[in-house]
Design an enzyme around this catalytic site. Structure first.
Site, PDB file in Angstrom:
ATOM      1  N   LEU A   1      71.803  11.763 171.939  1.00 37.26           N
ATOM      2  CA  LEU A   1      72.581  11.508 173.144  1.00 37.26           C
ATOM      3  C   LEU A   1      73.922  12.205 172.953  1.00 37.26           C
ATOM      4  CD1 LEU A   1      71.959   7.688 173.812  1.00 37.26           C
ATOM      5  CD2 LEU A   1      71.130   9.590 175.213  1.00 37.26           C
ATOM      6  N   ASP A   2      74.460  12.774 174.008  1.00 38.90           N
ATOM      7  CA  ASP A   2      75.767  13.406 173.892  1.00 38.90           C
ATOM      8  C   ASP A   2      76.817  12.380 173.488  1.00 38.90           C
ATOM      9  OD1 ASP A   2      74.734  15.841 174.529  1.00 38.90           O
ATOM     10  OD2 ASP A   2      75.453  15.872 176.602  1.00 38.90           O
ATOM     11  N   LYS A   3      77.919  12.867 172.929  1.00 37.91           N
ATOM     12  CA  LYS A   3      78.963  11.987 172.427  1.00 37.91           C
ATOM     13  C   LYS A   3      79.467  11.023 173.501  1.00 37.91           C
ATOM     14  CE  LYS A   3      81.781  13.944 169.672  1.00 37.91           C
ATOM     15  NZ  LYS A   3      82.877  14.757 169.086  1.00 37.91           N
TER      16      LYS A   3
ATOM     17  N   ASP B   1      77.759  10.000 176.099  1.00 38.45           N
ATOM     18  CA  ASP B   1      76.674   9.202 176.664  1.00 38.45           C
ATOM     19  C   ASP B   1      76.552   7.854 175.944  1.00 38.45           C
ATOM     20  OD1 ASP B   1      76.163  11.321 178.330  1.00 38.45           O
ATOM     21  OD2 ASP B   1      74.520  12.124 177.108  1.00 38.45           O
TER      22      ASP B   1
END
Length: 280
Positions: A147-149, A151
């Site tokens: 997951l992106d930072k 997210d």
């Protein structure tokens, strides 16, 4: 005769030609040589053989005792039937000829908060999700996907390489549901396009469902998708000129955030593990 003289006479009687006689055995009276078992391990990091077998996933610890007693388990090539026998992790342990891996498979579900990285720790030393589950296991647990930072939401960790590989497969049919916040209201015509399928990098992306969130602005939507392509949700909306400014994964392969506050983790139940392993 003094006691010393008597002892000297006894010693002399055991000599012949100035040397001691070697003790000999008549035929049939020699000691019987027994097959030596591997030396019992006293290493503080050693573990009981039944636990080693159980951790490998072959059977329960109670059943392992039965198989050990029956001679089904070997340690470094030697059958071991002794209850309570201990081995090191570096020993070669086989069950019916199959090499065992003693590392217990573990599964941890995290409700990821914002501003934690899921990739290898970056050059600036930013916070990493591994720190949030550091007390969950002595084994090295890795996130199944990323997951992106910025997210949030569900992130699964495990040391089960086979399961991780299967879940990341693009054809696994792994169900994921996201709660999204867009940079602007989603037009109904674009919602319909997404329902029909949108081409991203020359491949059609189909979603199982997409809808507006009840009682929320039109820029908040829920989307159910089975694709495992990297950042596919963000890229899908980019094709229609939208930017996803918030992404929260609320369901992952049947796992939910119920009773799991942001930043907290829990172990998967046995049934949840079985359900994930049934995914082809």
């Amino acid at each position: 005769m003094s006691r010393g003289d008597s002892n000297n006479d006894k010693k002399a009687s055991g000599r012949q030609g100035g040397t001691f006689r070697k003790k000999s055995y008549a035929r049939g009276n020699a000691p019987v040589k027994k097959n030596a078992l591997p030396k019992q391990n006293s290493d503080p990091d050693s573990i009981r053989l039944n636990k080693y077998v159980s951790n490998s996933g072959v059977c329960s610890r109670r059943d392992a005792d039965i198989y050990i007693a029956a001679g089904n388990v070997t340690v470094n090539g030697t059958p071991i039937t002794e209850m309570g026998y201990k081995v090191k992790l570096t020993d070669e342990v086989k069950f019916d000829g199959r090499l065992l891996n003693p590392v217990k498979k573990e599964y941890v579900l995290l409700n990821k908060p914002k501003d934690f990285s899921t990739t290898i720790r970056d050059e600036k030393g930013k916070r990493h999700v591994s720190g949030l589950i550091s007390n969950a296991s002595k084994s090295k647990l890795l996130p199944v996907d990323k997951l992106d930072k910025e997210d949030t939401g569900l992130l699964l960790f495990t040391n089960d390489g086979d399961l991780s590989k299967r879940l990341k497969s693009p054809i696994n049919g792994l169900r994921k549901i996201y709660h999204l916040v867009l940079d602007k209201d989603l037009r109904s015509v674009d919602l319909a396009k997404i329902q029909e399928g949108v081409v991203v990098d020359e491949k059609l992306v189909k979603v199982q469902d997409i809808s507006f969130i009840d009682g929320a602005p039109k820029r908040e939507v829920g989307i159910e998708i089975y694709s495992s392509r990297g950042k596919i949700v963000q890229r899908l909306f980019e094709q229609l000129d939208y930017t996803v400014i918030k992404l929260d994964r609320v369901i992952y392969g049947g796992l939910t955030k119920k009773d799991l506050p942001r930043g907290h983790w829990r172990y998967l139940t046995d049934q949840e593990v079985i359900n994930l392993k049934m995914i082809k």
